[in-house]
Design an enzyme around this catalytic site. Structure first.
Site, PDB file in Angstrom:
ATOM      1  N   LYS A 288       0.847  -1.195   0.000  1.00  0.00           N
ATOM      2  CA  LYS A 288       0.000   0.000   0.000  1.00  0.00           C
ATOM      3  C   LYS A 288       0.875   1.236   0.000  1.00  0.00           C
ATOM      4  O   LYS A 288       1.668   1.463   0.899  1.00  0.00           O
ATOM      5  CB  LYS A 288      -0.929   0.066   1.218  1.00  0.00           C
TER       6      LYS A 288
ATOM      7  N   GLY B  73       6.474   4.254   9.057  1.00  0.00           N
ATOM      8  CA  GLY B  73       5.661   5.447   9.263  1.00  0.00           C
ATOM      9  C   GLY B  73       5.780   5.918  10.698  1.00  0.00           C
ATOM     10  O   GLY B  73       6.815   5.718  11.342  1.00  0.00           O
ATOM     11  N   SER B  74       4.705   6.510  11.205  1.00  0.00           N
ATOM     12  CA  SER B  74       4.751   7.109  12.535  1.00  0.00           C
ATOM     13  C   SER B  74       4.705   6.040  13.629  1.00  0.00           C
ATOM     14  O   SER B  74       4.144   4.963  13.443  1.00  0.00           O
ATOM     15  CB  SER B  74       3.575   8.067  12.703  1.00  0.00           C
ATOM     16  N   THR B  75       5.274   6.357  14.757  1.00  0.00           N
ATOM     17  CA  THR B  75       5.248   5.451  15.909  1.00  0.00           C
ATOM     18  C   THR B  75       3.800   5.232  16.352  1.00  0.00           C
ATOM     19  O   THR B  75       3.413   4.112  16.728  1.00  0.00           O
ATOM     20  CB  THR B  75       6.122   6.026  17.044  1.00  0.00           C
ATOM     21  N   GLU B  76       3.005   6.285  16.249  1.00  0.00           N
ATOM     22  CA  GLU B  76       1.585   6.188  16.618  1.00  0.00           C
ATOM     23  C   GLU B  76       0.864   5.103  15.787  1.00  0.00           C
ATOM     24  O   GLU B  76       0.193   4.222  16.333  1.00  0.00           O
ATOM     25  CB  GLU B  76       0.988   7.562  16.337  1.00  0.00           C
TER      26      GLU B  76
ATOM     27  N   GLY C 151       2.353   2.781  14.031  1.00  0.00           N
ATOM     28  CA  GLY C 151       3.052   1.520  14.294  1.00  0.00           C
ATOM     29  C   GLY C 151       2.383   0.743  15.425  1.00  0.00           C
ATOM     30  O   GLY C 151       2.225  -0.481  15.347  1.00  0.00           O
TER      31      GLY C 151
ATOM     32  N   GLU D  26       9.357   0.232  11.083  1.00  0.00           N
ATOM     33  CA  GLU D  26      10.424   1.223  10.987  1.00  0.00           C
ATOM     34  C   GLU D  26       9.760   2.561  11.269  1.00  0.00           C
ATOM     35  O   GLU D  26       8.974   3.037  10.446  1.00  0.00           O
ATOM     36  CB  GLU D  26      11.038   1.153   9.573  1.00  0.00           C
TER      37      GLU D  26
ATOM     38  N   CYS E 226      13.341   9.834   8.853  1.00  0.00           N
ATOM     39  CA  CYS E 226      13.172   9.289  10.197  1.00  0.00           C
ATOM     40  C   CYS E 226      14.468   9.390  10.990  1.00  0.00           C
ATOM     41  O   CYS E 226      14.450   9.398  12.208  1.00  0.00           O
ATOM     42  CB  CYS E 226      12.675   7.856  10.122  1.00  0.00           C
TER      43      CYS E 226
ATOM     44  N   GLU F  24       9.239  14.124  17.473  1.00  0.00           N
ATOM     45  CA  GLU F  24       9.713  14.125  16.094  1.00  0.00           C
ATOM     46  C   GLU F  24       8.973  15.223  15.328  1.00  0.00           C
ATOM     47  O   GLU F  24       7.742  15.238  15.286  1.00  0.00           O
ATOM     48  CB  GLU F  24       9.423  12.768  15.443  1.00  0.00           C
TER      49      GLU F  24
HETATM   50  P1  NAI Z   1       1.435   7.623   9.051  1.00  0.00           P
HETATM   51  O1  NAI Z   1       2.160   6.725   9.988  1.00  0.00           O
HETATM   52  O2  NAI Z   1       0.034   7.985   9.363  1.00  0.00           O
HETATM   53  O3  NAI Z   1       1.437   7.001   7.567  1.00  0.00           O
HETATM   54  C1  NAI Z   1       2.352   6.050   7.064  1.00  0.00           C
HETATM   55  C2  NAI Z   1       1.606   4.993   6.252  1.00  0.00           C
HETATM   56  O4  NAI Z   1       0.698   4.304   7.100  1.00  0.00           O
HETATM   57  C3  NAI Z   1       0.739   5.547   5.107  1.00  0.00           C
HETATM   58  O5  NAI Z   1       0.766   4.638   4.027  1.00  0.00           O
HETATM   59  C4  NAI Z   1      -0.645   5.577   5.728  1.00  0.00           C
HETATM   60  O6  NAI Z   1      -1.682   5.511   4.788  1.00  0.00           O
HETATM   61  C5  NAI Z   1      -0.622   4.322   6.579  1.00  0.00           C
HETATM   62  N1  NAI Z   1      -1.558   4.315   7.698  1.00  0.00           N
HETATM   63  C6  NAI Z   1      -2.052   5.362   8.388  1.00  0.00           C
HETATM   64  N2  NAI Z   1      -2.919   4.940   9.335  1.00  0.00           N
HETATM   65  C7  NAI Z   1      -2.970   3.590   9.237  1.00  0.00           C
HETATM   66  C8  NAI Z   1      -3.676   2.571   9.940  1.00  0.00           C
HETATM   67  N3  NAI Z   1      -4.500   2.868  10.936  1.00  0.00           N
HETATM   68  N4  NAI Z   1      -3.482   1.284   9.582  1.00  0.00           N
HETATM   69  C9  NAI Z   1      -2.627   0.965   8.583  1.00  0.00           C
HETATM   70  N5  NAI Z   1      -1.947   1.891   7.873  1.00  0.00           N
HETATM   71  C10 NAI Z   1      -2.110   3.183   8.195  1.00  0.00           C
HETATM   72  O7  NAI Z   1       2.315   8.928   8.890  1.00  0.00           O
HETATM   73  P2  NAI Z   1       1.842  10.375   8.349  1.00  0.00           P
HETATM   74  O8  NAI Z   1       0.495  10.699   8.874  1.00  0.00           O
HETATM   75  O9  NAI Z   1       2.062  10.397   6.904  1.00  0.00           O
HETATM   76  O10 NAI Z   1       2.926  11.304   9.046  1.00  0.00           O
HETATM   77  C11 NAI Z   1       2.790  11.632  10.424  1.00  0.00           C
HETATM   78  C12 NAI Z   1       4.120  11.635  11.115  1.00  0.00           C
HETATM   79  O11 NAI Z   1       4.677  10.327  11.057  1.00  0.00           O
HETATM   80  C13 NAI Z   1       5.193  12.505  10.490  1.00  0.00           C
HETATM   81  O12 NAI Z   1       5.099  13.833  10.924  1.00  0.00           O
HETATM   82  C14 NAI Z   1       6.436  11.835  10.979  1.00  0.00           C
HETATM   83  O13 NAI Z   1       6.719  12.278  12.291  1.00  0.00           O
HETATM   84  C15 NAI Z   1       6.074  10.372  11.028  1.00  0.00           C
HETATM   85  N6  NAI Z   1       6.553   9.655   9.839  1.00  0.00           N
HETATM   86  C16 NAI Z   1       7.648   8.851   9.959  1.00  0.00           C
HETATM   87  C17 NAI Z   1       8.162   8.211   8.844  1.00  0.00           C
HETATM   88  C18 NAI Z   1       9.360   7.334   8.928  1.00  0.00           C
HETATM   89  O14 NAI Z   1      10.052   7.177   7.940  1.00  0.00           O
HETATM   90  N7  NAI Z   1       9.611   6.683  10.037  1.00  0.00           N
HETATM   91  C19 NAI Z   1       7.578   8.400   7.517  1.00  0.00           C
HETATM   92  C20 NAI Z   1       6.386   9.212   7.500  1.00  0.00           C
HETATM   93  C21 NAI Z   1       5.926   9.812   8.632  1.00  0.00           C
END
Ligand code: NAI
Ligand code: MG
Length: 500
Positions: A195, A248-251, A253, A270, A304, A402
């Site tokens: 996805k 993606g985000s720790t939240e 995760g 990650e 990240c 972050e």
């Molecule tokens: P996010 O964690 O919400 O999104 C990342 C991925 O997860 C996207 O594909 C999203 O559609 C998917 N996702 C979102 N909610 C989900 C759920 N309930 N179940 C399954 N998949 C889900 O991150 P977002 O909202 O884009 O960014 C928010 C914060 O997250 C950023 O400000 C940053 O601090 C952090 N982040 C960290 C990253 C990293 O590389 N570790 C990358 C992107 C964001």
């Protein structure tokens, strides 16, 4: 098709792709969402809608997972010779490389990053990841094990693919994150539902066409576009999925871990970071200034592992902060496709408000602005100036959380005791990466050992390679991406014992 009015600098090939009717790859066919719904894709440099892509929901997820399940249980891929699998991975690398400029344009248009950076970083690293993993396909092996009690048995292990893998990726390196996930899972013989991030689906949809062209059997990789709740959540919870790999985000995760509990699917994560950069007074100041500035400003701080906490010994603090502030002030903000661009816009309106909100909260809590600040001076697009904050304290949100934007908190230290600065650097819930800057060899190694982080760089930051394992301690994640170690994410071990 006509060149998009959205950016006249795009090649006609890229413009044609962007303006084409976008489809997801499910079960070997390019399809719309079952509901027919689509959602908009934005150009972060202007805030304008550039195209629409399918909005996958539970029904589409189910179709994709069913296809991946069938491809794993009945299809040729897991049973194919490792060398044939390796050849397909190499072919994918060649095809991406052939379209390097096109991918770099898509990344720049969709994510906002400079085209000049995408063509030397994102796309070549993607190519290299597929090539590197192509080699691993033929080198996955178990062990023979002498039984410790010495019984008359012959025992050995088999390393087998884990099965159907759900992969959920973010928007900061859209193509590269797809490669980090797909390449090792394919080398191991898994089948996949990927996805893409809703903010940046274009390069992944173009990659889906290339995967198809490279000769992957039907259903081995399915690529879907959709929102986190609508598509990501049902994918992470799906009973026919054996493993979920998330970045993606720790939240989110933590939500993935909960969603995985239903069938106890395996999980790797990650997640976020708040990486410390520790500068000792004997470091080469010129390279410290360039290196620590790029540690935070590379990819607009949307990394990240961004070096967002800058600890500098008081003897050189003013010199380093002045130097980094000067670099920040000189960075040219422009749309990613503009040849003069050194820093593009942030990826989305949401991230723009989040990052500006952090800068304002830092100022509200007493931080001083040494460079940048909440006002970008650019009249449209989601631009944020590279920002250096001083006069912070460890309780401030800007120091603890972050930010995921081009914002660094610089903090002096006077400690003679190396242990005290290691303790400060480790004072975070995260543990993804860190860098230490010194010419003192033993100090560098001592600090490297003391830092609780999955990656430590010495006199450099943000150095990645397909061969180096990358991942987090503490709340930065579970498991490792890249290197030989990533294979553990997609393999499981079977012990076979034969009575002699
Ligand atoms: P996010 O964690 O919400 O999104 C990342 C991925 O997860 C996207 O594909 C999203 O559609 C998917 N996702 C979102 N909610 C989900 C759920 N309930 N179940 C399954 N998949 C889900 O991150 P977002 O909202 O884009 O960014 C928010 C914060 O997250 C950023 O400000 C940053 O601090 C952090 N982040 C960290 C990253 C990293 O590389 N570790 C990358 C992107 C964001
Ligand atoms: Mg989110």
């Amino acid at each position: 098709m006509a060149t998009l009015s959205i950016d006249p600098r795009l090649s006609s090939r890229t413009a044609d792709f962007v303006s084409s009717d976008h489809r997801m790859l499910i079960d070997g066919r390019f399809v719309a969402a079952a509901s027919g719904k689509t959602f908009p894709v934005y150009n972060p440099a202007t805030g304008e809608v550039i195209t629409h892509v399918p909005e996958a929901e539970a029904e589409d997820v189910n179709r994709a997972v069913t296809a991946a399940r069938r491809a794993f249980d009945e299809g040729p891929w897991p049973r194919m010779s490792p060398s044939e699998r390796g050849r397909v991975l190499w072919k994918i690398a060649d095809l991406v490389e052939e379209h390097l400029e096109e991918f770099a344009e898509l990344e720049s248009l969709d994510n906002g990053k400079p085209f000049s950076v995408a063509r030397v970083a994102d796309v070549p690293l993607t190519v290299d990841m597929f090539r590197y993993m192509s080699g691993w396909a033929t080198k996955i092996s178990g062990k023979t094990l002498p039984l410790s009690a010495g019984y008359d048995y012959h025992s050995y292990t088999l390393r087998e693919p884990i099965g159907v893998v759900a992969q959920i990726i973010p928007w900061n390196f859209p193509l590269l994150m797809a490669a980090w996930k797909l390449a090792p899972a394919l080398a191991c013989g898994c089948t996949i539902v990927l996805k893409l991030a809703e903010q940046t689906p274009l390069s992944g949809l173009r990659l889906a066409q290339i995967l198809d062209e490279a000769g992957l059997p039907t259903g081995v990789v399915n690529v879907i576009t959709g929102y986190g709740e609508g598509a990501g959540a049902p994918l992470a919870a799906h009973e026919m999925v054996d493993k979920v790999a998330f970045t993606g985000s720790t939240e989110v995760g933590k939500l993935i871990v909960k969603a995985a509990a239903g069938n106890l699917k395996k999980v790797t994560l990650e997640l976020g970071g708040k990486s410390p950069v520790v500068v000792f007074p004997d470091a080469r100041i010129d390279s410290v200034i360039q290196g620590t500035a790029s540690a935070i400003f590379f990819n607009h701080g949307q990394c990240c592992c961004a070096g967002s906490r800058l600890y500098v010994h008081e003897k050189v603090f003013d010199e380093v902060v002045d130097g980094v502030s000067h670099v920040a002030n000189e960075i040219k903000l422009a749309p990613g496709m503009d040849p003069s661009c050194q820093m593009g816009p942030l990826v989305s309106d949401e991230q723009y408000h989040r990052v500006v909100g952090y800068i304002e909260s830092g100022i509200g809590e007493g931080a001083k602005v040494a460079a940048g600040g909440p006002v970008s001076g650019v009249d449209r697009g989601w631009f944020v100036r590279p920002t250096v904050l001083t006069n912070t304290n460890p309780r401030m949100k800007v120091v603890q959380e972050e930010i995921f934007g081009p914002v660094v908190c610089a903090v002096p230290f006077s400690d003679r005791e190396t242990d005290a600065i290691i303790k400060r650097a480790n004072d975070t819930i995260y543990g993804l990466a860190a860098s230490v800057w010194t010419q003192n060899l033993s100090l560098a190694h001592k600090v490297a050992r003391g830092l609780r982080a999955g990656t430590v760089w010495v006199n450099c930051h943000n150095v990645f390679d397909a061969s180096l394992p990358f991942g987090g301690y503490k709340q930065s994640g579970w498991g490792r991406e890249m290197g030989e170690e990533v294979l553990n994410n997609y393999l499981q071990t079977k012990a076979v014992t034969v009575a002699l």
